[in-house]
Design a protein around this motif. Structure first.
Motif: not given
Length: 266
Positions: A255-265
């Motif tokens: 989940k940490i990785r997912y939301y960090c990736l989401l924030d890239e957008l």
């Protein structure tokens, strides 16, 4: 840079007759003027600027946030004149030199957010909303490629932004809705020792998954520990462990990785 001669008269009349400085600490793209006791935030009108104004008003009495003195929309720009929080952000040199206190304060700040009943909150920053906005940002060239983490678009990462977006669509996590800051990074949390003094930059606030704020906190903690605090990777891992010990939960790396990736957008 915004032309300061275009600040509305109703705002100018309330500005202190004293020196001011630009705040270039954050990455919001806004123009922020710091006076002794007040702050003027100027940015292009958007859903984010509207949300921030309304959330600051809604949060008064619920969380320590700047008090809105006047908010004006004019000529495509948003102007928020607000009180200035005392003390320093969690990323200040002083706080980075006292990381045990800082991490404990960050954990307290997260818990303060979670203690707000989400049922009472009229603002949403849900995953579905963010995915829609993320897609819009890609389609309209609003994603700053130069601001992405190095590994995001790399041989070991994603081929392009659409590849990243498709991954995010296919791997949506089970949600745990709470009241969320939305951009829980060290520059946005003001602390004194282990005490939380206040929160700023509320353009992404609202109901969201608990791990939205945790993920950005962990990422910001790493950046500030290693890049600015000159700590080692091992020392950062110790502070990360302390954060989760204070939160009394185990880290969910997916989940940490997912939301960090989401924030890239964004």
């Amino acid at each position: 840079m915004f032309d300061l001669t275009k600040i509305p008269d109703c705002i100018v009349n309330k500005l202190e007759n004293s020196a001011w400085t630009f705040d270039d600490l954050g990455m919001s793209g806004s123009t922020i003027l710091l006076f002794d006791k007040i702050v003027l935030k100027i940015e292009r009108q958007s859903l984010s600027s509207k949300t921030e104004t309304e959330l600051l008003l809604w949060l008064e009495g619920r969380l320590p946030v700047p008090k809105v003195i006047q908010a004006v929309q004019q000529d495509g720009y948003s102007f928020i004149l607000m009180s200035r929080l005392p003390c320093e952000p969690a990323c200040s040199d002083r706080n980075l030199q006292n990381m045990d206190h800082t991490v404990k304060a960050l954990a307290k700040a997260l818990k303060m957010l979670w203690n707000i009943d989400p049922v009472d909150c009229p603002f949403s920053n849900s995953l579905s909303d963010k995915l829609i906005q993320g897609k819009y940002n890609i389609e309209n060239g609003l994603v700053d490629i130069n601001n992405l983490e190095e590994e995001t678009l790399s041989p070991g990462g994603f081929s392009d932004l659409w590849d990243l977006y498709n991954y995010l669509m296919k791997n949506q996590p089970i949600l745990d809705p709470v009241f969320s800051h939305g951009d829980f990074c060290l520059p946005n949390i003001f602390i004194s020792g282990e005490d939380v003094i206040g929160f700023v930059d509320w353009g992404r606030g609202g109901i969201a998954d608990r791990w939205q704020d945790i993920a950005l906190c962990v990422r910001s903690l790493r950046h500030n520990c290693i890049e600015f605090g000159k700590y080692s990777e091992m020392e950062y891992e110790r502070y990360k462990r302390l954060l989760f010990d204070c939160l009394q939960i185990e880290p969910d790396e997916d989940k940490i990785r997912y939301y960090c990736l989401l924030d890239e957008l964004f």
